[in-house]
Design an enzyme around this catalytic site. Sequence first.
Site, PDB file in Angstrom:
ATOM      1  N   GLU A   1      59.617  -5.425  46.598  1.00 55.38           N
ATOM      2  CA  GLU A   1      58.663  -5.917  47.601  1.00 55.38           C
ATOM      3  C   GLU A   1      57.268  -6.103  47.021  1.00 55.38           C
ATOM      4  O   GLU A   1      56.420  -6.762  47.638  1.00 55.38           O
ATOM      5  CB  GLU A   1      58.618  -4.965  48.804  1.00 55.38           C
ATOM      6  CG  GLU A   1      57.877  -3.667  48.599  1.00 55.38           C
ATOM      7  CD  GLU A   1      58.667  -2.594  47.856  1.00 55.38           C
ATOM      8  OE1 GLU A   1      58.176  -1.449  47.778  1.00 55.38           O
ATOM      9  OE2 GLU A   1      59.771  -2.901  47.351  1.00 55.38           O
TER      10      GLU A   1
ATOM     11  N   HIS B   1      60.315  -1.488  42.770  1.00 54.81           N
ATOM     12  CA  HIS B   1      59.814  -2.031  44.036  1.00 54.81           C
ATOM     13  C   HIS B   1      59.877  -3.561  44.051  1.00 54.81           C
ATOM     14  O   HIS B   1      58.902  -4.223  43.679  1.00 54.81           O
ATOM     15  CB  HIS B   1      58.358  -1.603  44.245  1.00 54.81           C
ATOM     16  CG  HIS B   1      58.180  -0.162  44.558  1.00 54.81           C
ATOM     17  ND1 HIS B   1      58.203   0.332  45.846  1.00 54.81           N
ATOM     18  CD2 HIS B   1      57.976   0.917  43.747  1.00 54.81           C
ATOM     19  CE1 HIS B   1      58.013   1.646  45.827  1.00 54.81           C
ATOM     20  NE2 HIS B   1      57.875   2.027  44.566  1.00 54.81           N
TER      21      HIS B   1
ATOM     22  N   CYS C   1      62.697   3.278  46.054  1.00 53.16           N
ATOM     23  CA  CYS C   1      61.925   4.459  45.661  1.00 53.16           C
ATOM     24  C   CYS C   1      62.259   5.653  46.568  1.00 53.16           C
ATOM     25  O   CYS C   1      63.368   6.157  46.530  1.00 53.16           O
ATOM     26  CB  CYS C   1      60.436   4.115  45.655  1.00 53.16           C
ATOM     27  SG  CYS C   1      59.431   5.213  44.626  1.00 53.16           S
TER      28      CYS C   1
END
EC number: 6.3.5.3
Length: 224
Positions: A197, A195, A86
């Site tokens: 994560e 994302h 991002c």
Amino acid sequence: MKIAVIVFPGSNCDIDLYEALHTVCDADVEYVSYKQDNLDGFDAVMLPGGFSYGDYLRCGAIARFSPIMPAVIEFAKNGKPVFGTCNGFQILTEVGLLPGALKQNNSLKFVCKTVELTVENTNTPFTSLYKKGEKINLPIAHADGSYYADEELLAELEENGQVVFRYSKENPNGSLNDIAGITNKQGNVLGMMPHPERAVEMLLGNEDGLRVFKSLLEEGKVKG
């Protein structure tokens, strides 16, 4: 393998990255302040999502001048793994470690949802545990995630296999060629708007992002 998570003013996904690596993957991870000027002792670098410096001027435009960035650039040029998600992806394009640019979403709106991606390249330190052509689902959350490059650069990216992730069922932001993530020519720097994560445990909805980090750790074992 020792991994640095860079923390800029306005970062808000640094904790997510740390938890994905340390808590879920049991990796050796440290936060590194943007004020530092070296990355001695680290084997990989992570640039988190968020709104570095409030996204003033342009996303990542001020972060590129942080004291830590010359060390990140040198780190990448030495062939070591650098990952940006991002806002981290935006910063990597601003400093020239990745080609092209990220502009405002075509909808002119902030988009926050889970999207389907196609894995296009598994020959990177971050994707070796995926299968080429595999469909995965990862969250996105951005207002400026539309990847842009001129026709010549787009053709070069495609020819070199630098497109790593591509939006599959729908293009949420207007990215050219449905690009969601790319590498540099050497393949050691990866930037992506989704994302991973945020998709490392079933508690979070799915584990499709986990192999980004496990691939990196496997790479460290091979080279270590």
